[in-house]
Structure formats: C-alpha cells, structure tokens
Design a protein around this motif. Structure first.
Motif, PDB file in Angstrom:
ATOM      1  N   ASN A   1       0.837  -1.205   0.000  1.00 16.61           N
ATOM      2  CA  ASN A   1       0.000   0.000   0.000  1.00 16.61           C
ATOM      3  C   ASN A   1       0.872   1.256   0.000  1.00 16.61           C
ATOM      4  O   ASN A   1       0.593   2.215  -0.705  1.00 16.61           O
ATOM      5  CB  ASN A   1      -0.897   0.026   1.243  1.00 16.61           C
TER       6      ASN A   1
ATOM      7  N   ALA B   1       1.119   4.103  -2.841  1.00 10.57           N
ATOM      8  CA  ALA B   1       0.836   5.505  -2.537  1.00 10.57           C
ATOM      9  C   ALA B   1       1.965   6.415  -3.017  1.00 10.57           C
ATOM     10  O   ALA B   1       1.734   7.570  -3.361  1.00 10.57           O
ATOM     11  CB  ALA B   1       0.629   5.677  -1.038  1.00 10.57           C
TER      12      ALA B   1
ATOM     13  N   ASP C   1       5.305   5.927   5.313  1.00 11.45           N
ATOM     14  CA  ASP C   1       5.779   6.356   3.995  1.00 11.45           C
ATOM     15  C   ASP C   1       5.680   7.869   3.889  1.00 11.45           C
ATOM     16  O   ASP C   1       5.069   8.517   4.739  1.00 11.45           O
ATOM     17  CB  ASP C   1       4.945   5.677   2.888  1.00 11.45           C
TER      18      ASP C   1
ATOM     19  N   GLY D   1      -0.474  10.527   1.901  1.00 12.95           N
ATOM     20  CA  GLY D   1      -1.292  10.313   3.093  1.00 12.95           C
ATOM     21  C   GLY D   1      -2.721   9.945   2.718  1.00 12.95           C
ATOM     22  O   GLY D   1      -3.033   9.715   1.554  1.00 12.95           O
TER      23      GLY D   1
ATOM     24  N   ILE E   1     -11.033   3.306   5.227  1.00 14.40           N
ATOM     25  CA  ILE E   1     -10.014   2.427   4.643  1.00 14.40           C
ATOM     26  C   ILE E   1     -10.067   1.012   5.209  1.00 14.40           C
ATOM     27  O   ILE E   1      -9.590   0.079   4.584  1.00 14.40           O
ATOM     28  CB  ILE E   1      -8.570   2.993   4.801  1.00 14.40           C
TER      29      ILE E   1
ATOM     30  N   TYR F   1     -13.291  -1.145   0.192  1.00 13.50           N
ATOM     31  CA  TYR F   1     -12.993   0.278   0.004  1.00 13.50           C
ATOM     32  C   TYR F   1     -11.621   0.383  -0.653  1.00 13.50           C
ATOM     33  O   TYR F   1     -10.621  -0.096  -0.116  1.00 13.50           O
ATOM     34  CB  TYR F   1     -12.982   1.046   1.337  1.00 13.50           C
ATOM     35  N   THR F   2     -11.576   0.977  -1.835  1.00 12.55           N
ATOM     36  CA  THR F   2     -10.290   1.176  -2.506  1.00 12.55           C
ATOM     37  C   THR F   2     -10.337   2.452  -3.321  1.00 12.55           C
ATOM     38  O   THR F   2     -11.394   2.843  -3.807  1.00 12.55           O
ATOM     39  CB  THR F   2      -9.925  -0.029  -3.404  1.00 12.55           C
ATOM     40  N   THR F   3      -9.181   3.112  -3.439  1.00  9.58           N
ATOM     41  CA  THR F   3      -9.124   4.284  -4.315  1.00  9.58           C
ATOM     42  C   THR F   3      -8.296   3.936  -5.545  1.00  9.58           C
ATOM     43  O   THR F   3      -8.008   4.798  -6.359  1.00  9.58           O
ATOM     44  CB  THR F   3      -8.461   5.484  -3.593  1.00  9.58           C
ATOM     45  N   LYS F   4      -7.882   2.651  -5.626  1.00  5.95           N
ATOM     46  CA  LYS F   4      -7.039   2.246  -6.755  1.00  5.95           C
ATOM     47  C   LYS F   4      -7.945   1.880  -7.917  1.00  5.95           C
ATOM     48  O   LYS F   4      -8.871   1.083  -7.754  1.00  5.95           O
ATOM     49  CB  LYS F   4      -6.152   1.069  -6.352  1.00  5.95           C
TER      50      LYS F   4
ATOM     51  N   GLY G   1      -6.189  -2.787  -6.972  1.00  6.79           N
ATOM     52  CA  GLY G   1      -6.974  -2.624  -5.751  1.00  6.79           C
ATOM     53  C   GLY G   1      -8.145  -3.576  -5.642  1.00  6.79           C
ATOM     54  O   GLY G   1      -8.927  -3.710  -6.573  1.00  6.79           O
ATOM     55  N   THR G   2      -8.228  -4.243  -4.483  1.00  7.23           N
ATOM     56  CA  THR G   2      -9.422  -5.056  -4.218  1.00  7.23           C
ATOM     57  C   THR G   2     -10.182  -4.423  -3.054  1.00  7.23           C
ATOM     58  O   THR G   2     -11.343  -4.709  -2.844  1.00  7.23           O
ATOM     59  CB  THR G   2      -9.037  -6.485  -3.784  1.00  7.23           C
ATOM     60  N   GLY G   3      -9.481  -3.576  -2.303  1.00 10.43           N
ATOM     61  CA  GLY G   3     -10.108  -2.998  -1.119  1.00 10.43           C
ATOM     62  C   GLY G   3     -10.231  -4.001   0.020  1.00 10.43           C
ATOM     63  O   GLY G   3     -10.974  -3.777   0.974  1.00 10.43           O
TER      64      GLY G   3
ATOM     65  N   GLY H   1      -7.244  -5.628   1.386  1.00 11.86           N
ATOM     66  CA  GLY H   1      -5.977  -5.776   2.120  1.00 11.86           C
ATOM     67  C   GLY H   1      -6.080  -5.338   3.573  1.00 11.86           C
ATOM     68  O   GLY H   1      -5.724  -6.099   4.487  1.00 11.86           O
ATOM     69  N   LEU H   2      -6.573  -4.118   3.803  1.00  9.15           N
ATOM     70  CA  LEU H   2      -6.587  -3.612   5.183  1.00  9.15           C
ATOM     71  C   LEU H   2      -7.646  -4.304   6.034  1.00  9.15           C
ATOM     72  O   LEU H   2      -7.419  -4.561   7.218  1.00  9.15           O
ATOM     73  CB  LEU H   2      -6.809  -2.091   5.191  1.00  9.15           C
TER      74      LEU H   2
HETATM   75  P1  ADP Z   1      -6.486  -1.854  -1.812  1.00 11.77           P
HETATM   76  O1  ADP Z   1      -5.031  -2.068  -1.643  1.00 11.77           O
HETATM   77  O2  ADP Z   1      -7.083  -2.856  -2.634  1.00 11.77           O
HETATM   78  O3  ADP Z   1      -6.857  -0.504  -2.279  1.00 11.77           O
HETATM   79  P2  ADP Z   1      -6.572  -1.777   1.067  1.00 11.77           P
HETATM   80  O4  ADP Z   1      -7.545  -2.239   2.062  1.00 11.77           O
HETATM   81  O5  ADP Z   1      -5.202  -2.308   1.137  1.00 11.77           O
HETATM   82  O6  ADP Z   1      -7.157  -2.048  -0.378  1.00 11.77           O
HETATM   83  O7  ADP Z   1      -6.477  -0.202   1.187  1.00 11.77           O
HETATM   84  C1  ADP Z   1      -7.648   0.567   1.054  1.00 11.77           C
HETATM   85  C2  ADP Z   1      -7.318   1.961   0.679  1.00 11.77           C
HETATM   86  O8  ADP Z   1      -6.639   2.627   1.758  1.00 11.77           O
HETATM   87  C3  ADP Z   1      -6.397   2.113  -0.509  1.00 11.77           C
HETATM   88  O9  ADP Z   1      -7.064   1.985  -1.738  1.00 11.77           O
HETATM   89  C4  ADP Z   1      -5.877   3.531  -0.296  1.00 11.77           C
HETATM   90  O10 ADP Z   1      -6.838   4.507  -0.709  1.00 11.77           O
HETATM   91  C5  ADP Z   1      -5.823   3.651   1.233  1.00 11.77           C
HETATM   92  N1  ADP Z   1      -4.439   3.442   1.717  1.00 11.77           N
HETATM   93  C6  ADP Z   1      -3.942   2.341   2.285  1.00 11.77           C
HETATM   94  N2  ADP Z   1      -2.641   2.509   2.605  1.00 11.77           N
HETATM   95  C7  ADP Z   1      -2.312   3.761   2.238  1.00 11.77           C
HETATM   96  C8  ADP Z   1      -1.104   4.554   2.310  1.00 11.77           C
HETATM   97  N3  ADP Z   1       0.035   4.056   2.827  1.00 11.77           N
HETATM   98  N4  ADP Z   1      -1.147   5.827   1.828  1.00 11.77           N
HETATM   99  C9  ADP Z   1      -2.291   6.331   1.317  1.00 11.77           C
HETATM  100  N5  ADP Z   1      -3.464   5.641   1.222  1.00 11.77           N
HETATM  101  C10 ADP Z   1      -3.477   4.380   1.680  1.00 11.77           C
END
Ligand code: ADP
Length: 398
Positions: free
Chosen positions: A295, A299, A325, A329, A338, A343-346, A351-353, A355-356
């Motif tokens: 992630n 970013a 990182d 942010g 997040i 939830y993903t901004t990718k 992005g699958t949304g 991971g977190l």
């Molecule tokens: P994905 O990797 O599929 O997008 P995640 O659950 O890993 O799903 O993360 C969700 C969202 O959180 C990311 O799409 C991103 O918008 C935000 N995010 C996570 N880590 C960071 C980071 N280090 N810096 C900025 N945004 C982050």
C-alpha cells in the motif's frame, strides 16, 4: 538434445586489439559482443538481448567507463548486469570510485588470461544464483498473493456459509415434516374414508407425486448442505497453525518478498536489537506486513523521493511495528473507511479494497491492534501492536 545457451559477455573498449585479446580468452566458453564506445555499449545493454556481464574499459573518449557504469546502474533494465572494469590504472581511489558506482570487480591491463577467466566465471555464477533467488522470491510472492485470495475467499465463504445454513436447515426440516405428514395423511384417508378403488388410485398417485417432489426438495437441500460444509472447510483451508513467531524474521521476509516493489525506494529499518517472539501464524503476519508495504509503495508511485521507514520496538506491553511512507497520506475523512472491505481508491486491477480489512482481522485475531494515521508534512503511517508470546503465556496461566 536441447543445448544450454552460453552466457553473453559484452566487451567495451575503444582499442580493437584489447577487445581481440579478451575475445580470445573468453570465446570458447561465452558468446561475445563488443562495443568500441560507451554509447554503443548502453544500446546493447538496453537492447533485446542484454549481456550477462560487461567488461568495461575505463579510459575511453566521449563517455568514459565510469559514465557508462553510472548510466547502467541508474536504469532498472540494466542495473543488475555485473560490470567488471578493465583498466591500466591501479590507483586505489579509481577502484573505490568504480565500486561506489556499482562495479563488482576490477581487472588490470595487461590482462592475465587465468585471472580474466576466474573473475568472469565467479561473477557469472553469482549472477546466475542471484537471478535464481529473484525467481524464487517472485514465486513466493505469487504464492502469498494466492494465499491472500484464498483467505479472502475463506472469509467470504465463512460468512456466506453461515447465512445459507440457517434458512437451509428450516427447508430441510420442514420438508421432512411434510413428507411424514403426507404418509400419515394417506394412511388416514384410506382408513377413514374408505374410497372407491378409482378414487383411491387417483389419490394414491397424487400422494406419490407429492412425496416424490418432497424427496427432491430434501435431496436438493442435502446437496446444498454438503456444499456449505465444503465452503466452511475452504474458510479453514489456509494454514492456521500457530506457534512462536520471530517478528524480525517476518519483517525481513516481507521486505525480501517486496524487494522488486522497493527497488526504487529508500528503505530504512529501525528496530530494537532484541525483540520478543509473538504467538501466532507467521504467514499471516507476513501477509499483513506485505499488504502495508505494498500500500505504501502504491501511494508513493512515481515519487523520486519515495521513502519507507519500518520500525519494530518493544514498548511497555507490546511489540510495536510501524510502516511509514512519505506519500500523499490518507484524506482525513477517509481514515475510518479504509478499514472497510472493498474500500479502494485504486482504479486499476491493483486494488481489491480487501488488504486492510483482512489485515485488521488477522491482527485482532492475534490479540493485537492496528491503526493508521497521517504524518507531517505528508505521508501515512500504520502501526501494529501485538502482545509478546510470553505475556500471553502469563495471561493464560493466571
Ligand atoms: P487496496 O489495496 O485494494 O486498495 P486496502 O484495504 O489495502 O485495499 O487499502 C484501502 C485503501 O486505503 C487504498 O485503496 C488507499 O486509498 C488507502 N491506503 C492504504 N494505505 C495507504 C497509504 N500508505 N497511503 C495512502 N493511502 C493508503
């Protein structure tokens, strides 16, 4: 029989006689390409068939050997090709500069055939091992991605299995009641009403139809029940074994597995010399660290000053790991979103949304916590806190 292709050496020297000498020494064991100047050497190194090793003259008109080496090491496509300088110069400072630029060795002119052969063989072998390790690391990374998918499927199927199971249990039980009631009804009907033979036949055939339909419902629901049972197994399919986990090793493994992503990023690891083990599943903890590192890398994409800081310290009660990182942010109003699944901004397939949300599940399952915040002037930081294994032993004992 398939022939193993010989490795290719690129000899770069502005004096054709020097090229001939090296060519004569190495031709029997390697394929040889030659370049008379730095520009042509770079073209070959970045071409379709890059060499496995470069023998590079230092003193050349135009681009000298150092300039060529610098360009090779700055370009990701050519930076892993080992460079050996071939030079008449023997001063220490020249050698130091060459090594600083990323050369792996020096050979001095006039060249000694045995030395050339030995050095070339050593560095070709080293490169072969390095390439092999990189392939292994890539395979392992793919396996972990696969494991993440499996664990995602596991979570989904565990949820789905639970949702399907309840209504299915009623369908199955009520169908069995209806079947038993039909049997009883048929017997009562025949006993009480004493129907004519033709009525009895028609009623019996309707009862038979009903019973067959009910039997189908029962068979169908039994089939779904066994599918659901399999889905529950799937949710346990990934390795759930637990034991003492060396957190330093987890961090090092995660960094190794992400080494391709981290190639252009300045990485700092700041950790206590000694850290206690935690209790849990090594693969899952590594998976969480990989998610956080990836992630962070995503970013900071295309940022030439990208930097990642990993810290691992013991505080009062827990092992604290931070992945920070210097990317853009997280928007303040998205700091809680997040963690939601999907939830993903990718925008691309990255992005699958998940991971977190999976990472949070894993860490909480290990009795720990995970949180994310922004850092000044810019960047994001994720902190995991996990109880040390011995603290858990203590809690279990009292
Ligand atoms: P994905 O990797 O599929 O997008 P995640 O659950 O890993 O799903 O993360 C969700 C969202 O959180 C990311 O799409 C991103 O918008 C935000 N995010 C996570 N880590 C960071 C980071 N280090 N810096 C900025 N945004 C982050």
């Amino acid at each position: 029989m398939a022939q193993i292709e010989k490795q290719m050496i690129l000899i770069v020297d502005d004096t054709p006689e020097n090229i001939d000498v090296l060519d004569g020494i190495l031709r029997a064991n390697y394929r040889i390409k030659a370049a008379l100047d730095g520009e042509s050497a770079l073209k070959i190194a970045l071409g379709k068939q890059p060499p496995d090793l470069i023998l590079l003259d230092v003193m050349m008109p135009g681009m000298n050997g150092y300039d060529v080496c610098r360009s090779l090491k700055e370009n990701t496509a050519s930076q892993s090709i080992p460079v050996i300088f071939v030079t008449a110069k023997k001063q220490v400072e020249d050698e130091t500069l060459g090594f600083e630029l990323g050369a792996v060795d020096y050979i001095t002119k006039p060249v000694e055939p045995a030395v050339v052969k030995a050095r070339v063989r050593t560095h070709i072998e080293l490169k072969r091992h390095r390439d092999h390790m990189e392939t292994l690391a890539q395979t392992r990374a793919q396996q972990l991605i696969h494991a993440e998918r499996l664990s995602t499927m596991g979570l989904l199927s565990a949820g789905l299995a639970h949702e399907i199971n309840n209504p299915l249990t009623y369908i199955h039980s009520y169908a069995e009641y209806v079947r038993d009631d039909l049997e009883a009804l048929q017997a009562e009907f025949n006993g009480i009403l004493n129907p004519s033979e033709s009525t009895k036949e028609s009623v019996d055939s309707r009862f038979l139809d009903c019973k067959e339909s009910i039997a189908e419902i029962i068979r169908g629901s039994q089939r779904i029940m066994s599918l659901v049972e399999n889905m529950k197994h799937l949710s346990r399919a990934d390795d759930q074994s637990r034991g003492r986990v060396d957190i330093v090793q987890c961090i090092e493994n995660a960094m190794k597995l992400c080494q391709f992503d981290l190639k252009l990023i300045q990485v700092t690891l700041d950790r206590d010399d000694v850290l206690p083990d935690i209790m849990g599943n090594r693969q899952q903890i590594e998976q969480v660290l990989i998610n956080l590192i990836k992630n962070a890398v995503d970013a900071m994409e295309n940022d030439p000053s990208a930097a990642l800081i990993l810290t691992a310290k013991m505080d009062e009660k827990s092992v604290r790991i931070t992945v920070a990182d210097n990317g853009p942010g997280i928007p303040e109003d998205k700091l809680s979103s997040i963690w939601e699944a999907f939830y993903t901004t990718k925008t691309d397939e990255k992005g699958t949304g998940l991971g977190l949300s999976i990472s949070k599940g894993i860490i909480e399952d290990h009795g720990g916590s995970i949180r994310g915040s922004n850092i000044t002037p810019h960047g994001a930081s994720f902190t995991i806190e996990l109880p040390p294994a011995d603290a858990l032993d203590f809690v279990q004992e009292i």
